[in-house]
Design a protein around this motif. Sequence first.
Motif, PDB file in Angstrom:
ATOM      1  N   GLU A   1      -5.791  -4.267  -8.739  1.00 25.72           N
ATOM      2  CA  GLU A   1      -5.555  -5.075  -7.533  1.00 25.72           C
ATOM      3  C   GLU A   1      -3.934  -5.077  -7.131  1.00 25.72           C
ATOM      4  O   GLU A   1      -3.697  -5.658  -6.051  1.00 25.72           O
ATOM      5  CB  GLU A   1      -6.072  -6.505  -7.768  1.00 25.72           C
ATOM      6  N   GLU A   2      -3.129  -4.863  -8.121  1.00 25.91           N
ATOM      7  CA  GLU A   2      -1.617  -5.233  -7.680  1.00 25.91           C
ATOM      8  C   GLU A   2      -0.849  -3.999  -7.770  1.00 25.91           C
ATOM      9  O   GLU A   2      -1.359  -3.039  -8.271  1.00 25.91           O
ATOM     10  CB  GLU A   2      -0.977  -5.661  -9.051  1.00 25.91           C
ATOM     11  N   SER A   3      -0.223  -3.612  -6.522  1.00 17.74           N
ATOM     12  CA  SER A   3       0.492  -2.480  -6.311  1.00 17.74           C
ATOM     13  C   SER A   3       1.338  -1.925  -7.239  1.00 17.74           C
ATOM     14  O   SER A   3       1.372  -0.689  -7.604  1.00 17.74           O
ATOM     15  CB  SER A   3       1.289  -2.778  -4.900  1.00 17.74           C
ATOM     16  N   LEU A   4       2.046  -2.821  -8.016  1.00 19.10           N
ATOM     17  CA  LEU A   4       2.792  -2.331  -9.135  1.00 19.10           C
ATOM     18  C   LEU A   4       1.982  -1.810 -10.257  1.00 19.10           C
ATOM     19  O   LEU A   4       2.351  -0.833 -10.938  1.00 19.10           O
ATOM     20  CB  LEU A   4       3.948  -3.521  -9.578  1.00 19.10           C
TER      21      LEU A   4
ATOM     22  N   TRP B   1       0.075   2.711 -13.305  1.00 20.99           N
ATOM     23  CA  TRP B   1      -1.101   3.553 -13.533  1.00 20.99           C
ATOM     24  C   TRP B   1      -0.991   4.916 -13.306  1.00 20.99           C
ATOM     25  O   TRP B   1      -1.098   5.924 -14.013  1.00 20.99           O
ATOM     26  CB  TRP B   1      -2.250   2.966 -13.062  1.00 20.99           C
ATOM     27  N   ALA B   2      -0.583   5.306 -12.160  1.00 30.04           N
ATOM     28  CA  ALA B   2      -0.370   6.642 -11.439  1.00 30.04           C
ATOM     29  C   ALA B   2       0.849   7.358 -12.096  1.00 30.04           C
ATOM     30  O   ALA B   2       0.676   8.536 -12.244  1.00 30.04           O
ATOM     31  CB  ALA B   2      -0.336   6.690  -9.857  1.00 30.04           C
TER      32      ALA B   2
ATOM     33  N   ALA C   1       0.785  -1.107   0.220  1.00 26.84           N
ATOM     34  CA  ALA C   1      -0.129  -0.182  -0.016  1.00 26.84           C
ATOM     35  C   ALA C   1       0.750   1.204   0.098  1.00 26.84           C
ATOM     36  O   ALA C   1       0.518   2.088  -0.682  1.00 26.84           O
ATOM     37  CB  ALA C   1      -0.894  -0.163   1.196  1.00 26.84           C
ATOM     38  N   MET C   2       1.999   1.201   0.424  1.00 29.28           N
ATOM     39  CA  MET C   2       2.861   2.404   0.428  1.00 29.28           C
ATOM     40  C   MET C   2       3.203   2.912  -1.009  1.00 29.28           C
ATOM     41  O   MET C   2       3.595   3.817  -1.155  1.00 29.28           O
ATOM     42  CB  MET C   2       4.225   2.149   1.503  1.00 29.28           C
ATOM     43  N   ARG C   3       3.693   1.701  -1.530  1.00 35.96           N
ATOM     44  CA  ARG C   3       3.880   1.764  -3.023  1.00 35.96           C
ATOM     45  C   ARG C   3       3.180   2.660  -3.679  1.00 35.96           C
ATOM     46  O   ARG C   3       3.166   3.460  -4.450  1.00 35.96           O
ATOM     47  CB  ARG C   3       3.871   0.425  -3.449  1.00 35.96           C
ATOM     48  N   ALA C   4       1.733   2.291  -3.611  1.00 41.48           N
ATOM     49  CA  ALA C   4       0.608   2.789  -4.179  1.00 41.48           C
ATOM     50  C   ALA C   4       0.585   4.360  -3.715  1.00 41.48           C
ATOM     51  O   ALA C   4       0.495   5.339  -4.731  1.00 41.48           O
ATOM     52  CB  ALA C   4      -0.541   2.157  -3.921  1.00 41.48           C
ATOM     53  N   ARG C   5       0.421   4.470  -2.473  1.00 44.27           N
ATOM     54  CA  ARG C   5       0.733   6.048  -1.882  1.00 44.27           C
ATOM     55  C   ARG C   5       1.561   6.729  -2.434  1.00 44.27           C
ATOM     56  O   ARG C   5       1.596   8.122  -2.737  1.00 44.27           O
ATOM     57  CB  ARG C   5       0.333   5.862  -0.513  1.00 44.27           C
ATOM     58  N   LEU C   6       2.922   6.157  -2.755  1.00 41.68           N
ATOM     59  CA  LEU C   6       3.899   6.930  -3.161  1.00 41.68           C
ATOM     60  C   LEU C   6       3.824   7.295  -4.401  1.00 41.68           C
ATOM     61  O   LEU C   6       4.133   8.686  -4.813  1.00 41.68           O
ATOM     62  CB  LEU C   6       5.343   5.950  -3.035  1.00 41.68           C
ATOM     63  N   ALA C   7       3.433   6.585  -5.395  1.00 47.09           N
ATOM     64  CA  ALA C   7       3.088   6.831  -6.733  1.00 47.09           C
ATOM     65  C   ALA C   7       1.994   7.905  -6.974  1.00 47.09           C
ATOM     66  O   ALA C   7       2.002   8.760  -7.917  1.00 47.09           O
ATOM     67  CB  ALA C   7       2.949   5.496  -7.509  1.00 47.09           C
ATOM     68  N   ILE C   8       0.917   7.586  -5.979  1.00 45.63           N
ATOM     69  CA  ILE C   8      -0.081   8.605  -6.368  1.00 45.63           C
ATOM     70  C   ILE C   8       0.395  10.011  -5.666  1.00 45.63           C
ATOM     71  O   ILE C   8      -0.219  11.067  -6.417  1.00 45.63           O
ATOM     72  CB  ILE C   8      -1.178   8.112  -5.469  1.00 45.63           C
ATOM     73  N   THR C   9       1.012  10.155  -4.744  1.00 46.20           N
ATOM     74  CA  THR C   9       1.679  11.292  -4.336  1.00 46.20           C
ATOM     75  C   THR C   9       2.593  12.003  -5.458  1.00 46.20           C
ATOM     76  O   THR C   9       2.463  13.159  -5.846  1.00 46.20           O
ATOM     77  CB  THR C   9       2.151  11.339  -2.831  1.00 46.20           C
ATOM     78  N   LEU C  10       3.509  11.184  -5.721  1.00 43.94           N
ATOM     79  CA  LEU C  10       4.464  11.739  -6.888  1.00 43.94           C
ATOM     80  C   LEU C  10       3.740  12.380  -8.061  1.00 43.94           C
ATOM     81  O   LEU C  10       4.227  13.165  -8.743  1.00 43.94           O
ATOM     82  CB  LEU C  10       5.257  10.651  -7.360  1.00 43.94           C
ATOM     83  N   SER C  11       2.794  11.618  -8.415  1.00 44.16           N
ATOM     84  CA  SER C  11       1.890  12.221  -9.677  1.00 44.16           C
ATOM     85  C   SER C  11       0.893  13.051  -9.359  1.00 44.16           C
ATOM     86  O   SER C  11       0.344  13.704 -10.289  1.00 44.16           O
ATOM     87  CB  SER C  11       1.346  10.682 -10.407  1.00 44.16           C
TER      88      SER C  11
ATOM     89  N   SER D   1      13.583   6.976  -9.259  1.00 43.52           N
ATOM     90  CA  SER D   1      12.455   6.252 -10.386  1.00 43.52           C
ATOM     91  C   SER D   1      11.488   5.446  -9.614  1.00 43.52           C
ATOM     92  O   SER D   1      11.714   4.931  -8.523  1.00 43.52           O
ATOM     93  CB  SER D   1      13.179   5.620 -11.341  1.00 43.52           C
ATOM     94  N   LEU D   2      10.943   4.791 -10.403  1.00 46.64           N
ATOM     95  CA  LEU D   2       9.693   3.815  -9.823  1.00 46.64           C
ATOM     96  C   LEU D   2      10.513   2.632  -9.291  1.00 46.64           C
ATOM     97  O   LEU D   2       9.956   2.343  -8.241  1.00 46.64           O
ATOM     98  CB  LEU D   2       8.899   3.258 -11.142  1.00 46.64           C
ATOM     99  N   VAL D   3      11.449   2.109  -9.620  1.00 48.33           N
ATOM    100  CA  VAL D   3      12.215   0.995  -9.163  1.00 48.33           C
ATOM    101  C   VAL D   3      12.617   1.216  -7.615  1.00 48.33           C
ATOM    102  O   VAL D   3      12.399   0.806  -6.855  1.00 48.33           O
ATOM    103  CB  VAL D   3      13.226   0.669  -9.737  1.00 48.33           C
ATOM    104  N   ASP D   4      12.984   2.579  -7.431  1.00 45.59           N
ATOM    105  CA  ASP D   4      13.402   2.922  -5.876  1.00 45.59           C
ATOM    106  C   ASP D   4      12.251   2.828  -5.085  1.00 45.59           C
ATOM    107  O   ASP D   4      12.141   2.340  -3.916  1.00 45.59           O
ATOM    108  CB  ASP D   4      13.907   4.319  -5.850  1.00 45.59           C
TER     109      ASP D   4
END
Length: 209
Positions: free
Chosen positions: A62-65, A70-71, A14-24, A142-145
């Motif tokens: 459904e998958e964090s990656l 998407w974000a 879930a942290m992954r998702a929140r990170l990407a959503i925040t960054l975008s 980047s996304l990998v980090d």
Amino acid sequence: MTPILYSFRRCPYAMRARLAITLSQTRVELREIILRDKPAAMLAASPKGTVPVLVIGDEVIEESLDIMKWALADHPLGALSDKDAELIALNDGPFKSALDRTKYATRFPGTDPNAEREKGCAFIATLEARLSGPWLGGDTASLVDYAILPFIRQFANTDATWFAEQPYPRVQKWLGDFLASPLFQSIMNKYERWDELSPSEPVYFPSNP
């Protein structure tokens, strides 16, 4: 319609998702849940019952990656090379298995947590070798980090004193800089549990306008 994100604060996926959503700077309605008492609305959207879950109208991711992709689809950080994808696969496969068996050894009868921790260290050593700069790709995050850091945080937290004594100075700095960053602090804000039986005003993430 604003996308809905079902999340659990401490879950690295879930942290992954929140990170990407925040960054975008994508705006979503955040529904913070408790994993031991999953809301029916989330299970109706995603019967597998894990977080994160992103609901965009009739579409469910459904998958964090996949949520990260998407974000960050139109964001410079979203580029993912074959080498990056392989590193994430190692994180999500062998490393996550070793992490779980280190952190939750009692759930896996017959498991030697010290041996599993050594397996986890093999992946940490791979990251140490990859970190030629402040980030896995060099000078720029980047996304990998952001896909891997939440799991390294969890691994380090299994024994913070032990981890600090290990010969991984680049990984330790990479993780420390991330944990001290405003970005990480912002995604770890605490939110009240979403209660589908007592609706209240939606909580928007990254933040209420």
